[in-house]
Design a protein around this motif. Structure first.
Motif, PDB file in Angstrom:
ATOM      1  N   GLN A 123       8.240  -4.196   8.738  1.00 29.52           N
ATOM      2  CA  GLN A 123       6.563  -4.261   7.938  1.00 29.52           C
ATOM      3  C   GLN A 123       5.767  -3.604   8.928  1.00 29.52           C
ATOM      4  O   GLN A 123       5.832  -4.954   9.352  1.00 29.52           O
ATOM      5  CB  GLN A 123       7.080  -5.264   6.419  1.00 29.52           C
ATOM      6  CG  GLN A 123       6.141  -4.833   5.825  1.00 29.52           C
ATOM      7  CD  GLN A 123       5.946  -3.516   4.366  1.00 29.52           C
ATOM      8  OE1 GLN A 123       7.024  -3.387   4.004  1.00 29.52           O
ATOM      9  NE2 GLN A 123       4.532  -3.285   4.972  1.00 29.52           N
ATOM     10  N   GLN A 124       4.541  -3.679   8.687  1.00 28.26           N
ATOM     11  CA  GLN A 124       3.826  -3.571   8.704  1.00 28.26           C
ATOM     12  C   GLN A 124       2.567  -4.186   8.074  1.00 28.26           C
ATOM     13  O   GLN A 124       2.739  -4.199   7.462  1.00 28.26           O
ATOM     14  CB  GLN A 124       2.791  -1.853   9.419  1.00 28.26           C
ATOM     15  CG  GLN A 124       1.862  -2.244  10.126  1.00 28.26           C
ATOM     16  CD  GLN A 124       1.097  -0.346  10.227  1.00 28.26           C
ATOM     17  OE1 GLN A 124       0.079  -0.133   8.779  1.00 28.26           O
ATOM     18  NE2 GLN A 124       1.557   0.120  11.039  1.00 28.26           N
ATOM     19  N   ASP A 136       3.432  -6.230  13.190  1.00 22.56           N
ATOM     20  CA  ASP A 136       4.672  -5.276  13.023  1.00 22.56           C
ATOM     21  C   ASP A 136       6.007  -6.936  12.897  1.00 22.56           C
ATOM     22  O   ASP A 136       6.089  -7.540  14.084  1.00 22.56           O
ATOM     23  CB  ASP A 136       5.156  -3.862  13.971  1.00 22.56           C
ATOM     24  CG  ASP A 136       4.914  -3.532  14.104  1.00 22.56           C
ATOM     25  OD1 ASP A 136       3.864  -3.177  12.970  1.00 22.56           O
ATOM     26  OD2 ASP A 136       4.634  -2.640  14.829  1.00 22.56           O
ATOM     27  N   SER A 140      -9.517  -2.097  12.877  1.00 20.61           N
ATOM     28  CA  SER A 140      -8.037  -2.433  12.823  1.00 20.61           C
ATOM     29  C   SER A 140      -7.065  -3.342  12.729  1.00 20.61           C
ATOM     30  O   SER A 140      -7.308  -3.200  14.439  1.00 20.61           O
ATOM     31  CB  SER A 140      -7.215  -0.892  12.196  1.00 20.61           C
ATOM     32  OG  SER A 140      -8.109  -0.408  10.892  1.00 20.61           O
ATOM     33  N   LEU A 197      -1.111  -3.831   2.750  1.00 20.91           N
ATOM     34  CA  LEU A 197      -2.662  -4.397   3.991  1.00 20.91           C
ATOM     35  C   LEU A 197      -2.545  -5.856   3.416  1.00 20.91           C
ATOM     36  O   LEU A 197      -2.306  -6.896   2.542  1.00 20.91           O
ATOM     37  CB  LEU A 197      -3.479  -3.799   2.896  1.00 20.91           C
ATOM     38  CG  LEU A 197      -3.767  -2.042   2.445  1.00 20.91           C
ATOM     39  CD1 LEU A 197      -4.656  -2.374   2.114  1.00 20.91           C
ATOM     40  CD2 LEU A 197      -3.606  -1.940   4.248  1.00 20.91           C
ATOM     41  N   ARG A 240       0.613  -1.308  -0.064  1.00 17.16           N
ATOM     42  CA  ARG A 240      -0.112  -0.240  -0.147  1.00 17.16           C
ATOM     43  C   ARG A 240       0.729   1.036   0.145  1.00 17.16           C
ATOM     44  O   ARG A 240       0.702   2.091  -0.891  1.00 17.16           O
ATOM     45  CB  ARG A 240      -0.957  -0.653   1.703  1.00 17.16           C
ATOM     46  CG  ARG A 240      -1.557   1.567   1.624  1.00 17.16           C
ATOM     47  CD  ARG A 240      -2.968   1.534   0.366  1.00 17.16           C
ATOM     48  NE  ARG A 240      -3.537   2.737   1.417  1.00 17.16           N
ATOM     49  CZ  ARG A 240      -3.091   3.936   1.034  1.00 17.16           C
ATOM     50  NH1 ARG A 240      -1.968   4.301   1.038  1.00 17.16           N
ATOM     51  NH2 ARG A 240      -4.216   4.848   1.453  1.00 17.16           N
ATOM     52  N   ARG A 247       3.651  -0.033   4.878  1.00 16.32           N
ATOM     53  CA  ARG A 247       2.761  -0.358   5.480  1.00 16.32           C
ATOM     54  C   ARG A 247       1.929  -1.895   3.936  1.00 16.32           C
ATOM     55  O   ARG A 247       1.831  -1.635   3.290  1.00 16.32           O
ATOM     56  CB  ARG A 247       1.646   0.810   5.086  1.00 16.32           C
ATOM     57  CG  ARG A 247      -0.310   0.112   5.740  1.00 16.32           C
ATOM     58  CD  ARG A 247      -0.836   1.297   5.702  1.00 16.32           C
ATOM     59  NE  ARG A 247      -2.149   0.799   5.692  1.00 16.32           N
ATOM     60  CZ  ARG A 247      -3.440   2.109   5.593  1.00 16.32           C
ATOM     61  NH1 ARG A 247      -3.462   2.708   4.497  1.00 16.32           N
ATOM     62  NH2 ARG A 247      -4.613   1.387   6.037  1.00 16.32           N
ATOM     63  N   ASP A 277      -1.771  -4.492   7.903  1.00 14.56           N
ATOM     64  CA  ASP A 277      -2.732  -3.910   8.901  1.00 14.56           C
ATOM     65  C   ASP A 277      -3.290  -4.658   7.664  1.00 14.56           C
ATOM     66  O   ASP A 277      -3.856  -4.960   6.441  1.00 14.56           O
ATOM     67  CB  ASP A 277      -2.889  -2.408   7.257  1.00 14.56           C
ATOM     68  CG  ASP A 277      -3.870  -1.640   7.915  1.00 14.56           C
ATOM     69  OD1 ASP A 277      -5.009  -2.304   8.705  1.00 14.56           O
ATOM     70  OD2 ASP A 277      -3.900  -1.051   7.720  1.00 14.56           O
ATOM     71  N   ASN A 311      -1.881   6.666  11.949  1.00 19.64           N
ATOM     72  CA  ASN A 311      -1.151   5.130  10.475  1.00 19.64           C
ATOM     73  C   ASN A 311      -1.505   5.950   8.554  1.00 19.64           C
ATOM     74  O   ASN A 311      -0.756   4.668   8.315  1.00 19.64           O
ATOM     75  CB  ASN A 311      -1.776   3.701  10.600  1.00 19.64           C
ATOM     76  CG  ASN A 311      -2.061   2.876  10.051  1.00 19.64           C
ATOM     77  OD1 ASN A 311       0.052   2.701  10.418  1.00 19.64           O
ATOM     78  ND2 ASN A 311      -1.750   1.782   8.901  1.00 19.64           N
ATOM     79  N   HIS A 317      -3.114  -4.627  12.920  1.00 18.87           N
ATOM     80  CA  HIS A 317      -1.546  -4.568  13.224  1.00 18.87           C
ATOM     81  C   HIS A 317      -0.939  -5.759  13.316  1.00 18.87           C
ATOM     82  O   HIS A 317      -0.778  -5.705  14.975  1.00 18.87           O
ATOM     83  CB  HIS A 317      -1.241  -3.327  13.552  1.00 18.87           C
ATOM     84  CG  HIS A 317      -2.230  -2.431  12.985  1.00 18.87           C
ATOM     85  ND1 HIS A 317      -1.792  -0.786  12.483  1.00 18.87           N
ATOM     86  CD2 HIS A 317      -2.707  -1.439  11.207  1.00 18.87           C
ATOM     87  CE1 HIS A 317      -1.867  -0.154  11.876  1.00 18.87           C
ATOM     88  NE2 HIS A 317      -3.043  -0.527  11.152  1.00 18.87           N
ATOM     89  N   TRP A 369       1.096   7.039   6.064  1.00 12.78           N
ATOM     90  CA  TRP A 369       2.547   6.561   5.378  1.00 12.78           C
ATOM     91  C   TRP A 369       2.327   7.104   3.777  1.00 12.78           C
ATOM     92  O   TRP A 369       0.816   7.741   3.063  1.00 12.78           O
ATOM     93  CB  TRP A 369       2.217   5.100   5.171  1.00 12.78           C
ATOM     94  CG  TRP A 369       2.470   4.029   6.306  1.00 12.78           C
ATOM     95  CD1 TRP A 369       0.746   4.113   7.130  1.00 12.78           C
ATOM     96  CD2 TRP A 369       3.443   3.638   7.283  1.00 12.78           C
ATOM     97  NE1 TRP A 369       1.164   3.415   8.149  1.00 12.78           N
ATOM     98  CE2 TRP A 369       3.007   2.854   8.518  1.00 12.78           C
ATOM     99  CE3 TRP A 369       4.622   3.535   7.424  1.00 12.78           C
ATOM    100  CZ2 TRP A 369       2.986   2.363   9.028  1.00 12.78           C
ATOM    101  CZ3 TRP A 369       5.934   3.073   7.902  1.00 12.78           C
ATOM    102  CH2 TRP A 369       5.598   2.203   9.486  1.00 12.78           C
TER     103      TRP A 369
END
Length: 364
Positions: free
Chosen positions: A146-147, A360, A356, A105, A99, A103, A149, A236, A358, A238
């Motif tokens: 790296q997240q 990490d 949401s 998804l 995304r 971030r 989500d 959130n 998350h 980015w």
């Protein structure tokens, strides 16, 4: 055969990320969906619609929404995996979307009605694959973390339990709001294509078109710049490049260039873009279509001049002129900006709630 873009940051072979499949019944496998196989696309649509119906009470997804994720165009910024039973029928589907920097998804869908142990095994496969993809994307972007989500409908205990046990944390709640539109509201503003609030020194207009019929690039860059600045301190947020922004929004099945508006201050030496609204079409198979506010943002220096309210009045009037019966939008339920008060005062009401979640992922 699906062609994977050379600039994809993902690992294209699921077996490289999933060397073992513990817990799945014998004969079950993982691979990628085939966008050229109508049965595959139809089956994924069924999975997604059942997921929506269980989570919020009704289904809205169509095959066009699935193709955004699995088509060759979508694979520039996405990757997919499916879990198939012994008869090659998809029973679970995961899709990841690169995304923005930092971030990623995750769409996580497991068939409703599977035995609990099998459904949980499918969920574990999707999460393990997504974690592997997060490492791939993070490494390609040069990140240390790296997240991932992902989301759940409020009250979907199965989804929430799986995410929690897989190391995800619920971090935000979102109100999905709707506002009915009446035909007479087409006169809410003088002309949705362009009008001015002289006492505030603000003009509202559609993005201009070039001679080719495509939008003026300067206007599109103004939209991007306004939204980047407006959301800079939001939850959130980015950084997203102009090219990433345009590519992503044009993928939306409801995308229309004549649903992009700018707000400009006109009381200075020259007009300055201070607000932007990106709308889309919410198509309906059994009634009037609706409009949707994908993005609305106002630069901090221009707040208090009625810019947001003017943009919202504009999309309402535009929807009424197009014989649409509603305008939808999403609101951060945990935000302190007071946006929910503005929307409530203009007639929006919460239709359902999403969350949401998350996780990490350290990048090796």
């Amino acid at each position: 055969m699906t062609v994977i873009p050379e600039d994809s940051r993902f690992e294209t072979d699921p077996e490289q990320l999933l060397p073992e499949l513990p817990g799945l019944p014998g004969g079950w496998t993982v691979d990628v969906p085939d966008p050229g196989d109508r049965e595959d696309v139809a089956r994924l649509t069924v999975l997604l619609r059942a997921h929506e119906k269980e989570g919020r009470g009704w289904a809205g997804a169509a095959e066009e929404d699935v193709l955004v994720e699995v088509s060759e165009r979508g694979l520039r910024t996405r990757s997919n995996v499916v879990v198939r039973d012994a008869d090659r029928v998809p029973r679970a589907w995961g899709s990841v979307h690169d995304r923005a920097g930092g971030r990623m998804l995750l769409l996580h869908v497991v068939e409703r009605g599977l035995p609990d142990s099998v459904a949980r095994a499918c969920s574990d496969v999707l999460v393990e694959w997504a974690v592997g993809q997060a490492r791939e994307v993070g490494a390609a972007r040069g990140l240390e973390v790296q997240q991932i989500d992902t989301g759940a409908f409020e009250g979907d205990e199965r989804q929430a339990r799986w995410l929690r046990e897989a190391g995800f944390e619920k971090v935000r709640t979102w109100w999905q709001m709707n506002r009915p539109v009446q035909p007479e509201e087409s006169t809410l503003v003088p002309d949705p294509a362009g009008w001015e609030r002289a006492e505030k020194g603000v003009r509202f207009r559609l993005v201009r078109r070039a001679g080719s019929g495509m939008p003026n690039e300067d206007d599109l860059r103004d939209v991007h710049d306004v939204l980047e600045e407006a959301f800079l301190d939001h939850f959130n947020s980015w950084e997203e490049t102009f090219e990433e922004f345009l590519y992503r929004l044009r993928e939306d099945p409801g995308h229309r260039w004549d649903h992009w508006w700018l707000a400009e201050t006109v009381d200075g030496s020259e007009p300055r873009a201070v607000g932007a609204l990106v709308g889309t079409v919410s198509e309906s198979s059994n009634g009037p279509d609706g409009s949707y506010v994908s993005y609305i943002g106002v630069r901090e220096a221009a707040r208090g001049r009625g810019v947001a309210k003017g943009l919202l009045h504009t999309i309402i009037a535009d929807a009424a002129a197009r014989d649409r019966d509603r305008v939808g939008l999403e609101v951060d339920a945990d935000s302190s900006t007071g946006a929910d008060g503005l929307y409530g005062s203009l007639g929006w009401r919460t239709k359902y709630v999403t969350e949401s979640w998350h996780r990490d992922v350290p990048v090796d």
